[in-house]
Design a protein around this motif. Structure first.
Motif, PDB file in Angstrom:
ATOM      1  N   ARG A  60       0.826  -1.199   0.000  1.00 61.52           N
ATOM      2  CA  ARG A  60       0.000   0.000   0.000  1.00 61.52           C
ATOM      3  C   ARG A  60       0.868   1.260   0.000  1.00 61.52           C
ATOM      4  N   VAL A  61       1.887   1.293   0.842  1.00 63.23           N
ATOM      5  CA  VAL A  61       2.772   2.464   0.921  1.00 63.23           C
ATOM      6  C   VAL A  61       3.545   2.617  -0.382  1.00 63.23           C
ATOM      7  N   ARG A  62       4.031   1.514  -0.943  1.00 59.70           N
ATOM      8  CA  ARG A  62       4.762   1.578  -2.208  1.00 59.70           C
ATOM      9  C   ARG A  62       3.868   2.147  -3.307  1.00 59.70           C
ATOM     10  N   THR A  63       2.640   1.679  -3.364  1.00 61.59           N
ATOM     11  CA  THR A  63       1.698   2.187  -4.369  1.00 61.59           C
ATOM     12  C   THR A  63       1.509   3.690  -4.227  1.00 61.59           C
ATOM     13  N   ASN A  64       1.332   4.151  -2.993  1.00 59.93           N
ATOM     14  CA  ASN A  64       1.157   5.594  -2.757  1.00 59.93           C
ATOM     15  C   ASN A  64       2.390   6.385  -3.167  1.00 59.93           C
ATOM     16  N   ARG A  65       3.552   5.900  -2.763  1.00 54.67           N
ATOM     17  CA  ARG A  65       4.788   6.634  -3.061  1.00 54.67           C
ATOM     18  C   ARG A  65       5.106   6.645  -4.541  1.00 54.67           C
ATOM     19  N   VAL A  66       4.894   5.524  -5.211  1.00 56.11           N
ATOM     20  CA  VAL A  66       5.159   5.464  -6.654  1.00 56.11           C
ATOM     21  C   VAL A  66       4.190   6.374  -7.400  1.00 56.11           C
ATOM     22  N   LEU A  90       4.684  11.975 -15.220  1.00 50.29           N
ATOM     23  CA  LEU A  90       5.832  11.457 -15.974  1.00 50.29           C
ATOM     24  C   LEU A  90       5.395  10.345 -16.914  1.00 50.29           C
ATOM     25  N   SER A  91       6.220  10.091 -17.910  1.00 47.44           N
ATOM     26  CA  SER A  91       5.955   8.989 -18.819  1.00 47.44           C
ATOM     27  C   SER A  91       7.274   8.412 -19.313  1.00 47.44           C
ATOM     28  N   GLY A  92       7.184   7.244 -19.876  1.00 45.21           N
ATOM     29  CA  GLY A  92       8.348   6.600 -20.464  1.00 45.21           C
ATOM     30  C   GLY A  92       9.448   6.288 -19.485  1.00 45.21           C
ATOM     31  N   ALA A  93      10.683   6.580 -19.896  1.00 45.14           N
ATOM     32  CA  ALA A  93      11.865   6.258 -19.094  1.00 45.14           C
ATOM     33  C   ALA A  93      11.896   7.045 -17.786  1.00 45.14           C
ATOM     34  N   ALA A  94      11.416   8.278 -17.817  1.00 41.42           N
ATOM     35  CA  ALA A  94      11.396   9.088 -16.596  1.00 41.42           C
ATOM     36  C   ALA A  94      10.454   8.473 -15.562  1.00 41.42           C
ATOM     37  N   ARG A  95       9.338   7.941 -16.027  1.00 42.98           N
ATOM     38  CA  ARG A  95       8.377   7.287 -15.122  1.00 42.98           C
ATOM     39  C   ARG A  95       8.993   6.039 -14.504  1.00 42.98           C
ATOM     40  N   LYS A  96       9.649   5.233 -15.310  1.00 41.50           N
ATOM     41  CA  LYS A  96      10.294   4.008 -14.828  1.00 41.50           C
ATOM     42  C   LYS A  96      11.391   4.346 -13.825  1.00 41.50           C
TER      43      LYS A  96
END
Length: 111
Positions: free
Chosen positions: A66-72, A79-85
């Motif tokens: 749950r915390v990981r989902t919130n933080r990510v 962001l999108s693409g490589a920046a998102r990853k």
């Protein structure tokens, strides 16, 4: 036969807390994770830090997720693409580091 009529109502009553758990604030999720890490650390193996981290992470998996989902979500907003990853990876690594440090603090173990 009268009891069978109560089964759907009972199912709804029991499912309500589970549904409510999905919509907790990020702050409450962080607090619950910290509480879980403390509780899990009390029963963690004292042989070495690696074993303690594995044990506590397994115990606290739902809270960590749950915390990981919130933080990510926060780190990757807009962001999108490589920046998102890259932002996803960085947020996950930071959380993993924090978890290991908290477990080390609570157990008194070091590398």
């Amino acid at each position: 036969m009268r009891y069978l009529a109560l089964v759907p109502a009972l199912a709804l009553i029991l499912a309500a807390p589970v549904a409510a758990e999905k919509d907790i604030s990020p702050e409450l999720a962080e607090s619950r994770l910290n509480g879980c890490l403390l509780a899990g650390s009390t029963a963690a193996p004292r042989s070495d830090l690696r074993a303690a981290v594995v044990s506590v992470r397994a115990f606290c998996a739902p809270q960590i997720k749950r915390v990981r989902t919130n933080r990510v979500a926060k780190a990757t907003a807009g962001l999108s693409g490589a920046a998102r990853k890259a932002a996803d990876d960085a947020a996950t690594r930071k959380l993993n580091d924090e978890i290991a440090l908290v477990i080390a603090k609570y157990t008194g173990l070091t590398l």
